[in-house]
Design a protein around this motif. Structure first.
Motif, PDB file in Angstrom:
ATOM      1  N   MET A  61       0.828  -1.204   0.000  1.00  0.00           N
ATOM      2  CA  MET A  61       0.000   0.000   0.000  1.00  0.00           C
ATOM      3  C   MET A  61       0.856   1.245   0.000  1.00  0.00           C
ATOM      4  SD  MET A  61      -3.183   0.901   2.500  1.00  0.00           S
ATOM      5  CE  MET A  61      -2.552   2.040   3.694  1.00  0.00           C
ATOM      6  N   THR A  62       0.654   2.103  -0.986  1.00  0.00           N
ATOM      7  CA  THR A  62       1.400   3.347  -1.076  1.00  0.00           C
ATOM      8  C   THR A  62       0.702   4.425  -0.264  1.00  0.00           C
ATOM      9  OG1 THR A  62       2.120   2.768  -3.308  1.00  0.00           O
ATOM     10  CG2 THR A  62       2.314   5.082  -2.653  1.00  0.00           C
ATOM     11  N   LYS A  63       1.479   5.202   0.451  1.00  0.00           N
ATOM     12  CA  LYS A  63       0.904   6.302   1.224  1.00  0.00           C
ATOM     13  C   LYS A  63       0.251   7.312   0.298  1.00  0.00           C
ATOM     14  CE  LYS A  63       3.997   6.548   5.251  1.00  0.00           C
ATOM     15  NZ  LYS A  63       4.981   7.416   5.940  1.00  0.00           N
ATOM     16  N   THR A  64      -0.866   7.844   0.721  1.00  0.00           N
ATOM     17  CA  THR A  64      -1.513   8.913  -0.033  1.00  0.00           C
ATOM     18  C   THR A  64      -0.718  10.205   0.099  1.00  0.00           C
ATOM     19  OG1 THR A  64      -3.534  10.231  -0.258  1.00  0.00           O
ATOM     20  CG2 THR A  64      -2.960   9.521   1.956  1.00  0.00           C
ATOM     21  N   LYS A  65      -0.783  11.034  -0.892  1.00  0.00           N
ATOM     22  CA  LYS A  65      -0.309  12.399  -0.725  1.00  0.00           C
ATOM     23  C   LYS A  65      -1.285  13.127   0.194  1.00  0.00           C
ATOM     24  CE  LYS A  65       2.080  13.012  -5.162  1.00  0.00           C
ATOM     25  NZ  LYS A  65       2.147  13.838  -6.414  1.00  0.00           N
ATOM     26  N   VAL A  66      -0.774  14.107   0.911  1.00  0.00           N
ATOM     27  CA  VAL A  66      -1.602  14.857   1.861  1.00  0.00           C
ATOM     28  C   VAL A  66      -1.615  16.322   1.466  1.00  0.00           C
ATOM     29  CG1 VAL A  66      -1.830  15.579   4.270  1.00  0.00           C
ATOM     30  CG2 VAL A  66      -1.182  13.224   3.727  1.00  0.00           C
ATOM     31  N   TYR A  67      -2.797  16.930   1.537  1.00  0.00           N
ATOM     32  CA  TYR A  67      -2.964  18.309   1.080  1.00  0.00           C
ATOM     33  C   TYR A  67      -3.631  19.177   2.158  1.00  0.00           C
ATOM     34  CZ  TYR A  67      -2.300  16.012  -3.423  1.00  0.00           C
ATOM     35  OH  TYR A  67      -1.808  15.246  -4.458  1.00  0.00           O
ATOM     36  N   VAL A  68      -3.290  20.444   2.140  1.00  0.00           N
ATOM     37  CA  VAL A  68      -3.983  21.465   2.926  1.00  0.00           C
ATOM     38  C   VAL A  68      -4.913  22.189   1.954  1.00  0.00           C
ATOM     39  CG1 VAL A  68      -3.746  23.549   4.333  1.00  0.00           C
ATOM     40  CG2 VAL A  68      -2.007  21.733   4.468  1.00  0.00           C
ATOM     41  N   VAL A  69      -6.217  22.114   2.193  1.00  0.00           N
ATOM     42  CA  VAL A  69      -7.167  22.687   1.234  1.00  0.00           C
ATOM     43  C   VAL A  69      -7.930  23.889   1.783  1.00  0.00           C
ATOM     44  CG1 VAL A  69      -7.455  20.585  -0.127  1.00  0.00           C
ATOM     45  CG2 VAL A  69      -8.904  20.968   1.890  1.00  0.00           C
ATOM     46  N   GLY A  70      -7.875  24.091   3.095  1.00  0.00           N
ATOM     47  CA  GLY A  70      -8.567  25.233   3.690  1.00  0.00           C
ATOM     48  C   GLY A  70      -7.774  25.771   4.865  1.00  0.00           C
ATOM     49  N   VAL A  71      -7.673  27.079   4.977  1.00  0.00           N
ATOM     50  CA  VAL A  71      -6.908  27.687   6.074  1.00  0.00           C
ATOM     51  C   VAL A  71      -7.687  28.852   6.674  1.00  0.00           C
ATOM     52  CG1 VAL A  71      -4.675  27.036   5.086  1.00  0.00           C
ATOM     53  CG2 VAL A  71      -5.638  29.273   4.532  1.00  0.00           C
TER      54      VAL A  71
END
Length: 548
Positions: A11-21
């Protein structure tokens, strides 16, 4: 160019995103009539509004704070709804907020959630941190060994303990490498100047270098304006997985990828009778090298940095720990202006902890808010030109250290470090074409003494306006040693030259001479006209390496 990690063999790790600040304005304790649930509710709602999601979309959450009772996180988030999600309360000294971000990243990478919330807050008392201490006389202090190092080297003084720690480290640096008292003051001067255009900053006032140096002394050489204040406030970010982003394609344009993120603790050297090591130098150096190795990026690839300037000495020492310059050379970096607009990096465009404020649990999250907004080109007058790759540094004595890198989800980053000239030439968010020319002028006047001699002791301010109406003030000061080329609105110039970005590039390309542009009304000159005749020396197209 980064390696792929795996949660398991299959299982490959998902990329992680910041979408709201989102964040509140940071306030002096007691200035605003609010409590910590009010702060968190405001910050989280702003983050949700930014990405047009609902609190019911959040599947897990972390809430960071240092001072408060158990389950303050639940007390805060219940203001937004009772959704039954796991809520983690995070306490990790001044790195509490970023530690919460780290936990959220791991939750997403584990596959146990696709949308999470990381937030932090602090409601503090006026004065030093000692005023926040509870009754802990019956147990060991978490930093008692750190204090012992300080006691054995410099002794203990009747001054705030944390101030003593960082100033003593600064004095060690001065003794070892010849760093001057003024170098620390220049950092605070810079950060206060940066905060002028940050509406969320606790302080939005520019202070002269003399005002910084002569401010009320807190401990040894360090004055009040070189210290981060106690603050009330909150910050929040919404994070998601690649799978969630695919289901919400409208968010991709604003999504900021966490390229790499390292959380570490102290090395054995922390208690080896060295105050620089005691405040976490070796920890930060180690995790920074790990970050660079894992991501394939290094300091030369970065344009903007939010760095933990709890006290001015820590910012200076950290320049070396994260590899911005060789050990002992941070003072030279500061003198070149490589920590502000026009230099190699813009460090703490928000104003940093010193001026923006330091509500401890919110600080690490607020750094991510600032860097995300910089990468998205939303920072107005404090926007860093061509911001493509951002770096975060957050540290807590005790200890915990965080370094991380961020970029837009679809943003291209040139590895191996594009030069300031090449980076600015693209005219990206916040950039003008002339940025590239000034970057090369800066490089040349720093290395070519004969050029400086020909130009004379020129102190000129260029006021350049782009097609989008953005105006930049560039100061070229050849009286300084080393010469200064950068942004300093408070310095006096002998000559002001005003023109459009297009006209400036025409001058630099040699398509028109300065006197011709002046006669045609394309350039306005104010001040010492005799000095204007020297402009051709530094704007000689035959000597510029740029392809104009």
């Amino acid at each position: 160019p980064r390696s792929t990690s795996h949660t398991s063999a299959n299982m490959t790790k998902t990329k992680v995103y910041v979408v709201g600040v989102g964040m509140t304005k940071f306030e002096k304790p007691g200035k605003r009539d609010w409590d910590y649930p009010d702060m968190v509710k405001e910050a989280v709602n702003k983050a949700l509004d930014d990405c047009k999601l609902k609190y019911s979309d959040v599947q897990q959450a972390t809430v960071a704070y240092l001072f408060g009772g158990t389950c303050c996180g639940q007390r805060c988030l219940y203001e937004l709804g009772f959704t039954g999600i796991p809520i983690y309360n995070v306490n990790n000294a001044c790195a509490s907020g970023s530690s919460g971000v780290f936990l959220c990243k791991q939750i997403l990478e584990s596959g146990n959630a696709d949308c999470v919330l990381a937030c932090g807050f602090e409601k503090m008392a006026a004065g030093s941190l000692e005023n926040m201490a509870g009754n802990t006389d019956d147990r060991a202090l978490s930093v008692d060994k750190h204090i012992e190092v300080m006691s054995n080297t410099f002794g203990l003084a009747p001054a705030p303990i944390t101030a003593q720690m960082f100033v003593n480290a600064g004095m060690e640096h001065m003794k070892k490498y010849g760093t001057k008292r003024e170098h620390f003051a220049k950092i605070a001067h810079k950060n206060h100047l940066h905060s002028v255009h940050n509406e969320n900053s606790q302080f939005q006032k520019e202070f002269s270098l003399d005002e910084v140096i002569n401010a009320r002394k807190i401990y040894e050489f360090m004055g009040l304006l070189e210290c981060s204040p106690t603050s009330d406030g909150s910050a929040a970010i919404i994070m998601c997985s690649e799978n969630f982003l695919k289901k919400h394609p409208e968010l991709r344009k604003q999504a900021v990828e966490i390229v790499g993120f390292k959380l570490g603790t102290d090395a054995p050297s922390v208690f080896k009778e060295d105050n620089m090591k005691m405040i976490g130098y070796d920890m930060i150096e180690r995790i920074s090298k790990e970050l660079y190795q894992e991501t394939g990026y290094g300091p030369k690839d970065v344009q903007v940095i939010e760095l933990h300037d709890c006290f001015a000495p820590n910012e200076l020492i950290t320049y070396e720990a994260i590899g911005l310059c060789p050990v002992g050379k941070a003072g030279e970096l500061i003198d070149r202006g490589d920590n502000t607009y026009g230099g190699k990096w813009v460090i703490n465009p928000s104003g940093g902890l010193i001026s923006k404020g330091h509500p401890i649990g919110a600080t690490g999250v607020a750094q991510v808010v600032e860097l995300s907004n910089q990468l998205r080109g939303r920072c107005g007058k404090r926007q860093v030109p061509n911001a493509k790759l951002a770096m975060q540094h957050n540290i807590g004595i005790g200890g915990a250290g965080v370094v991380a890198m961020y970029k837009l989800a679809d943003g291209a980053v040139s590895a191996a470090g594009a030069s300031p000239a090449r980076a600015a030439s693209s005219g990206g968010a916040g950039g003008l074409q002339s940025d590239a020319v000034f970057a090369e002028i800066k490089e040349r006047v720093t290395t070519e003494k004969e050029l400086v001699k020909k130009a004379g002791q020129l102190v000129c301010r260029f006021i350049v306006t782009g097609a989008n109406g953005q105006t930049k003030n560039w100061l070229v000061d050849l009286k300084q040693n080393p010469p200064f080329v950068g942004h300093n609105d408070s310095a006096k110039a002998e000559l002001d030259v005003t023109c459009t970005d297009e006209v400036f590039m025409t001058l630099a390309a040699g398509k028109i001479k300065p006197d011709q542009a002046f006669m045609k009304g394309q350039v306005k000159v104010k001040g010492n006209i005799a000095k204007a005749m020297k402009l051709q020396t530094i704007l000689n197209p035959s000597m510029l390496k740029l392809k104009l």
